[in-house]
Design a protein around this motif. Structure first.
Motif, PDB file in Angstrom:
ATOM      1  N   ILE A  47      -3.559  15.749  -0.714  1.00 23.48           N
ATOM      2  CA  ILE A  47      -2.711  15.018  -1.508  1.00 23.48           C
ATOM      3  C   ILE A  47      -2.699  15.779  -2.918  1.00 23.48           C
ATOM      4  CG2 ILE A  47      -1.938  13.061  -2.805  1.00 23.48           C
ATOM      5  CD1 ILE A  47      -2.515  11.375  -0.434  1.00 23.48           C
ATOM      6  N   GLU A  48      -1.626  16.049  -3.570  1.00 26.65           N
ATOM      7  CA  GLU A  48      -1.515  16.407  -4.812  1.00 26.65           C
ATOM      8  C   GLU A  48      -0.489  15.781  -5.659  1.00 26.65           C
ATOM      9  OE1 GLU A  48      -0.215  20.558  -4.775  1.00 26.65           O
ATOM     10  OE2 GLU A  48       1.953  19.658  -5.585  1.00 26.65           O
ATOM     11  N   SER A  49      -0.881  15.221  -6.924  1.00 28.59           N
ATOM     12  CA  SER A  49      -0.123  14.474  -7.597  1.00 28.59           C
ATOM     13  C   SER A  49       0.133  15.312  -9.053  1.00 28.59           C
ATOM     14  CB  SER A  49      -0.669  13.062  -8.057  1.00 28.59           C
ATOM     15  OG  SER A  49      -0.667  12.177  -6.939  1.00 28.59           O
ATOM     16  N   GLU A  50       1.416  15.696  -9.268  1.00 27.88           N
ATOM     17  CA  GLU A  50       1.725  16.324 -10.586  1.00 27.88           C
ATOM     18  C   GLU A  50       2.695  15.782 -11.573  1.00 27.88           C
ATOM     19  OE1 GLU A  50       3.488  20.052  -9.454  1.00 27.88           O
ATOM     20  OE2 GLU A  50       3.115  21.023 -11.436  1.00 27.88           O
ATOM     21  N   VAL A  51       2.304  15.828 -12.956  1.00 28.54           N
ATOM     22  CA  VAL A  51       2.981  14.973 -14.039  1.00 28.54           C
ATOM     23  C   VAL A  51       3.540  16.229 -14.829  1.00 28.54           C
ATOM     24  CG1 VAL A  51       2.858  13.689 -15.861  1.00 28.54           C
ATOM     25  CG2 VAL A  51       1.633  13.005 -13.838  1.00 28.54           C
ATOM     26  N   GLY A  52       4.874  16.247 -15.040  1.00 25.45           N
ATOM     27  CA  GLY A  52       5.420  17.112 -15.830  1.00 25.45           C
ATOM     28  C   GLY A  52       5.088  16.958 -17.364  1.00 25.45           C
ATOM     29  N   LEU A 100       0.825  -1.179  -0.131  1.00 20.97           N
ATOM     30  CA  LEU A 100       0.029   0.086  -0.150  1.00 20.97           C
ATOM     31  C   LEU A 100       0.789   1.309   0.017  1.00 20.97           C
ATOM     32  CD1 LEU A 100      -2.605  -1.020   2.585  1.00 20.97           C
ATOM     33  CD2 LEU A 100      -3.280  -0.549   0.383  1.00 20.97           C
ATOM     34  N   SER A 101       0.549   2.152  -0.884  1.00 23.81           N
ATOM     35  CA  SER A 101       1.408   3.263  -1.000  1.00 23.81           C
ATOM     36  C   SER A 101       1.289   3.980   0.501  1.00 23.81           C
ATOM     37  CB  SER A 101       0.945   4.395  -1.985  1.00 23.81           C
ATOM     38  OG  SER A 101       1.335   5.569  -1.752  1.00 23.81           O
ATOM     39  N   PRO A 102       2.552   4.384   0.882  1.00 26.68           N
ATOM     40  CA  PRO A 102       2.641   4.981   2.279  1.00 26.68           C
ATOM     41  C   PRO A 102       2.222   6.686   2.268  1.00 26.68           C
ATOM     42  CG  PRO A 102       4.922   4.635   1.577  1.00 26.68           C
ATOM     43  CD  PRO A 102       3.955   4.143   0.492  1.00 26.68           C
ATOM     44  N   ILE A 103       1.757   7.051   0.985  1.00 30.59           N
ATOM     45  CA  ILE A 103       1.648   8.488   0.697  1.00 30.59           C
ATOM     46  C   ILE A 103       0.202   8.731   1.466  1.00 30.59           C
ATOM     47  CG2 ILE A 103       1.192  10.501  -0.891  1.00 30.59           C
ATOM     48  CD1 ILE A 103       3.943   9.348  -0.885  1.00 30.59           C
ATOM     49  N   GLY A 104       0.397   9.657   2.688  1.00 30.49           N
ATOM     50  CA  GLY A 104      -0.995  10.051   3.313  1.00 30.49           C
ATOM     51  C   GLY A 104      -1.514   8.836   4.309  1.00 30.49           C
ATOM     52  N   LEU A 151       2.951  15.178  -3.253  1.00 29.85           N
ATOM     53  CA  LEU A 151       3.143  15.762  -1.832  1.00 29.85           C
ATOM     54  C   LEU A 151       1.737  15.685  -1.008  1.00 29.85           C
ATOM     55  CD1 LEU A 151       4.833  17.849  -0.298  1.00 29.85           C
ATOM     56  CD2 LEU A 151       3.799  19.729  -1.341  1.00 29.85           C
ATOM     57  N   GLY A 152       2.071  15.382   0.088  1.00 29.70           N
ATOM     58  CA  GLY A 152       0.789  15.044   0.876  1.00 29.70           C
ATOM     59  C   GLY A 152       0.828  15.738   2.465  1.00 29.70           C
ATOM     60  N   PHE A 153      -0.156  16.069   3.037  1.00 28.46           N
ATOM     61  CA  PHE A 153      -0.296  16.289   4.344  1.00 28.46           C
ATOM     62  C   PHE A 153      -1.389  15.753   5.101  1.00 28.46           C
ATOM     63  CE2 PHE A 153       1.517  19.971   2.180  1.00 28.46           C
ATOM     64  CZ  PHE A 153       2.847  20.194   2.772  1.00 28.46           C
ATOM     65  N   ASP A 154      -1.376  15.214   6.283  1.00 30.47           N
ATOM     66  CA  ASP A 154      -2.437  14.734   6.918  1.00 30.47           C
ATOM     67  C   ASP A 154      -2.341  14.727   8.498  1.00 30.47           C
ATOM     68  OD1 ASP A 154      -1.329  12.058   8.439  1.00 30.47           O
ATOM     69  OD2 ASP A 154      -0.505  12.134   6.280  1.00 30.47           O
ATOM     70  N   GLY A 155      -3.481  14.846   9.127  1.00 26.78           N
ATOM     71  CA  GLY A 155      -3.430  14.990  10.585  1.00 26.78           C
ATOM     72  C   GLY A 155      -4.828  14.241  11.048  1.00 26.78           C
ATOM     73  N   VAL A 156      -4.712  13.885  12.156  1.00 27.25           N
ATOM     74  CA  VAL A 156      -5.830  13.237  12.880  1.00 27.25           C
ATOM     75  C   VAL A 156      -5.737  13.873  14.172  1.00 27.25           C
ATOM     76  CG1 VAL A 156      -4.793  11.001  13.293  1.00 27.25           C
ATOM     77  CG2 VAL A 156      -7.125  11.177  13.419  1.00 27.25           C
ATOM     78  N   TRP A 157      -6.892  13.871  14.948  1.00 24.26           N
ATOM     79  CA  TRP A 157      -6.800  14.078  16.379  1.00 24.26           C
ATOM     80  C   TRP A 157      -8.199  13.387  16.931  1.00 24.26           C
ATOM     81  CZ3 TRP A 157     -10.231  17.815  19.348  1.00 24.26           C
ATOM     82  CH2 TRP A 157      -9.864  18.003  21.117  1.00 24.26           C
ATOM     83  N   LYS A 158      -7.928  12.919  18.027  1.00 33.66           N
ATOM     84  CA  LYS A 158      -8.768  12.015  18.761  1.00 33.66           C
ATOM     85  C   LYS A 158      -9.004  12.429  20.106  1.00 33.66           C
ATOM     86  CE  LYS A 158     -10.688   7.320  19.238  1.00 33.66           C
ATOM     87  NZ  LYS A 158     -10.849   7.467  20.698  1.00 33.66           N
ATOM     88  N   ILE A 210       3.661  14.171   6.875  1.00 37.16           N
ATOM     89  CA  ILE A 210       3.800  14.699   5.790  1.00 37.16           C
ATOM     90  C   ILE A 210       4.453  13.529   4.913  1.00 37.16           C
ATOM     91  CG2 ILE A 210       6.429  15.229   6.507  1.00 37.16           C
ATOM     92  CD1 ILE A 210       6.150  17.698   4.513  1.00 37.16           C
ATOM     93  N   SER A 211       4.071  13.656   3.376  1.00 34.11           N
ATOM     94  CA  SER A 211       4.357  12.794   2.527  1.00 34.11           C
ATOM     95  C   SER A 211       4.828  13.295   1.339  1.00 34.11           C
ATOM     96  CB  SER A 211       3.119  11.703   2.277  1.00 34.11           C
ATOM     97  OG  SER A 211       2.237  11.338   3.430  1.00 34.11           O
ATOM     98  N   ALA A 212       5.659  12.527   0.675  1.00 35.99           N
ATOM     99  CA  ALA A 212       6.273  13.178  -0.631  1.00 35.99           C
ATOM    100  C   ALA A 212       6.719  12.157  -1.437  1.00 35.99           C
ATOM    101  CB  ALA A 212       7.224  14.073  -0.494  1.00 35.99           C
ATOM    102  N   ALA A 213       6.849  12.070  -2.857  1.00 32.31           N
ATOM    103  CA  ALA A 213       7.348  11.413  -3.654  1.00 32.31           C
ATOM    104  C   ALA A 213       7.835  11.746  -4.930  1.00 32.31           C
ATOM    105  CB  ALA A 213       6.375  10.048  -4.065  1.00 32.31           C
ATOM    106  N   THR A 214       8.687  11.568  -5.517  1.00 28.49           N
ATOM    107  CA  THR A 214       9.247  12.051  -6.836  1.00 28.49           C
ATOM    108  C   THR A 214       9.939  11.121  -7.437  1.00 28.49           C
ATOM    109  OG1 THR A 214      10.765  13.927  -7.663  1.00 28.49           O
ATOM    110  CG2 THR A 214      11.457  12.832  -5.735  1.00 28.49           C
ATOM    111  N   GLY A 215      10.149  11.112  -8.769  1.00 25.88           N
ATOM    112  CA  GLY A 215      10.550  10.234  -9.760  1.00 25.88           C
ATOM    113  C   GLY A 215      10.208  10.516 -11.520  1.00 25.88           C
ATOM    114  N   LYS A 216      10.025   9.576 -11.840  1.00 26.25           N
ATOM    115  CA  LYS A 216       9.389   9.617 -13.422  1.00 26.25           C
ATOM    116  C   LYS A 216       8.366   8.590 -13.883  1.00 26.25           C
ATOM    117  CE  LYS A 216      13.077  12.442 -14.789  1.00 26.25           C
ATOM    118  NZ  LYS A 216      12.725  13.811 -15.346  1.00 26.25           N
TER     119      LYS A 216
END
Lengths: 427, 198
Positions: A329-334, A173-177, A311-318, A281-287
């Motif tokens: 989360i945002e995913s950007e393709v060049g 499972l992708s660890p992003i977010g 790029l991603g940010f997440d938060g939880v408060w219980k 905070i999450s991030a990934a980069t590559g091609k």
């Protein structure tokens, strides 16, 4: 004999004189004997009483004490139980499933409502000692035409190197977010649907194939957790419109072959400043490279590898029964300047915020979520309010009723409001 | 987005992680701790999913489930062992055997005072202020709440375990601490009444 009578009298007198003390002596002996017998009787009764008490104690002792044979038999049972409990290799099946009813949505095809089988996802664990864990999740889904789709959700083998690092390889499972890696199972997700952008072809990557290191470590008195990975990365789907190619979507569901040979690096770092609060905070980069012409269904080859960044940010408060969470989360393709599919880049972006509250001393839980999803395709942009009411049959068996108010392009599925009912079971 | 920054950050994180493999291992891993496990369990698990009842699984199932959760939740090895120690101690239903009955009704005064027992066994769910940390856990400070019941009822609930109406999970027998004697149960109840009662 001269005086026989006289002699007889003398003899009688002597006899009587002798007999008198003897009679007195017999009376004394009898009394003593009687007394002795009475004492003996009393002692006998005491002994009998003591014996009775001892018998009761012996009986109680026997009832509460195991014999050597019984102890041996018990030892055998314990050993047999231990065989189940402490083998080197343990198999374990977990997972989740959900069924339900959806009224509305799907472009109007479902406006009169349909019973649905959301999915069945058994998870198999095979653990060797405290060193290795193989985990795999299968996905069974019932298609609209009644056929069944089976997929390999994830399958990875992990080595617990030490208390702070576990190294894994395979499809994971992708660890992003947070949503994709921890919240998507239906018995965990507090609403019957995923937030827009966190499903397939959305902004959030779903799976990755590669190597991953995960774990946690303390920072002073704080807890933290992390995941870093390197993988094949996603592939890109292109659409042909008016004779020109454009980006249609990102296929980030765990690609088994790296079309461009360029790897994607990424990860997430989470910190827990206080109990109940986690910020990540999450991030990934590559091609990533285009491999599919979505318009024709044909494959593409020899395309230029494009920049791919997440790029991603997440938060939880219980706090007690209240839980607040949010995620971006945002995913950007060049852009690509060479190849048959050369075109501009694109960005997929989504965020949601969710509040849930379990009413004290009841099994009812209210949920409210807002999501805003932006894609390069206006027809897929969506703003969604979802209001839900859950009933917890158990902590892992949840009935959910929800209403989605969707705001998208007119006439598109993204604009259809829906009622959803779901029974989710985690096992 | 700064691509090179992302690349460097990912690379740096990976190098840091991999280099941690070179750290000397602690030799024999420390055993799991019941109290620490109860705390980790109550503070972490509910952040993603509803708290599962320890009675849901038996010991060997919990073992694999916790290793799975160590990966998912980013727990340290010690935290995972602590949670496992808590769960395998808490998933035993109230014992009915003669020996257990003797132990639970014994007049033994126990070795710990009520406060120590509360801080070791109860605090993870009931909290330091007695108001309850988890959904469904009763508020001891409520005048009409749980402490309005008599000692006999409460001692029975503590000894045998109890499920609060509406709560998704039950309190395990003796709070999961099977070592508690009858005297300990009385001591912790006295402490709870003194500390939180009205």
């Amino acid at each position: 004999m001269k005086h026989p009578g006289r002699l007889t009298r003398h003899a009688l007198a002597v006899a009587m004189a002798l007999a008198l003390p003897m009679t007195a002596s017999a009376d004394v002996g009898y009394n003593e004997l009687k007394k002795t017998v009475q004492q003996l009787q009393k002692q006998l009764q005491q002994v009998q009483q003591i014996l009775k008490q001892q018998e009761a104690k012996v009986k109680e002792f026997e009832e509460n004490t195991v014999t050597r044979a019984e102890a041996k038999a018990l030892e055998g049972e314990i050993n047999a139980a231990s065989e189940w409990k402490d083998p080197n290799l343990i198999f374990h099946i977990a997972g989740y499933a959900d069924v339900g009813y959806v009224d509305g949505g799907n472009g109007g095809n479902n406006k009169d409502g349909s019973f649905r089988v959301g999915g069945f996802a058994p998870i198999i664990h095979a653990q060797y000692k405290d060193l290795i864990l193989l985990q795999t999740e299968l996905e069974f889904q019932l298609n609209d035409d009644g056929s069944t789709k089976v997929g390999l959700g994830y399958m990875n083998i992990n080595w617990f190197a030490n208390d702070y690092v576990a190294l894994g390889a395979g499809k994971f499972l992708s660890p992003i977010g947070q949503f994709r890696q921890n919240l998507h199972p239906s018995w965990i997700n507090k609403l019957p649907s995923a937030p827009p952008g966190f499903g397939h072809d959305g902004a959030a990557p779903i799976y990755e194939v590669g190597l991953q290191a995960r774990g946690g470590f303390p920072i002073g008195s704080l807890r933290s957790n992390y995941a870093v990975y390197v993988g094949n990365g996603p592939t890109l789907k292109m659409e042909l419109e008016d004779g020109a190619f454009g980006l249609d979507g990102i296929d980030a569901e765990g690609i088994g072959a790296d079309a461009d040979g360029e790897k994607v690096w990424g990860g997430r770092f989470g910190i827990l400043p206080v109990a109940g609060l986690e910020i990540g905070i999450s991030a990934a980069t590559g091609k990533a490279t285009a491999t599919l012409n979505e318009t024709t269904g044909s494959t593409l080859s020899n395309q230029q590898a494009r920049d791919y960044d997440v790029l991603g940010f997440d938060g939880v408060w219980k706090y007690r029964s209240l839980m607040l969470r949010g995620e971006y989360i945002e995913s950007e393709v060049g852009r690509a300047t060479t190849g048959s599919t050369a075109s501009a880049g694109a960005k997929w972006e989504t965020w949601y915020t969710q509040a849930s509250y379990l009413v004290p001393s009841t099994k009812f839980e209210g949920v409210l979520r807002y999501t805003d999803y932006d894609s390069p395709h206006k027809s897929k942009d969506q703003q969604q309010w979802t209001l839900g009411l859950n009933y917890l049959f158990a902590s892992n068996v949840i009935g959910k009723l929800a209403y989605e108010s969707n705001d998208g392009m007119n006439g598109k599925p993204s604009d259809d409001d829906r009622w959803l009912f779901q029974m989710a079971y985690g096992f | 987005m700064n691509l090179s920054l992302c690349s460097k950050a990912g690379l740096a994180a990976t190098i840091l992680t991999l280099s941690s493999l070179l750290l000397p291992l602690s030799g024999t891993a420390a055993e799991g701790d019941f109290s620490a496990g109860a705390m980790v369990w109550s503070e972490n698990c509910g952040r993603c999913h509803n708290i599962r009842d320890p009675l849901d699984l038996r010991d060997d199932d919990w073992k694999t489930a916790i290793f799975h959760m160590r990966l998912r939740a980013g727990l340290t090895g010690q935290e995972a062992r602590d949670v496992l120690a808590f769960l395998v101690a808490s998933n035993k239903p109230a014992r009915k055997s003669i020996i257990a009955a003797k132990a639970s009704t014994s007049s033994g005064s126990g070795k710990l005072d009520g406060q120590a027992i509360y801080n070791k066994t109860c605090i993870a769910c009931h909290g330091g202020n007695g108001k309850g940390l988890l959904p469904g856990v009763p508020d001891f400070t409520d005048p009409k709440g749980r402490l309005s019941q008599n000692d006999e009822v409460l001692i029975k609930h503590i000894t045998e375990g109890f499920q609060t109406p509406g709560s998704p999970m039950a309190m395990p027998a003796k709070g999961g601490n099977a070592d508690l004697m009858a005297g300990d149960v009385r001591a912790v109840l006295a402490y709870i009444r003194k500390q939180f009662g009205n």
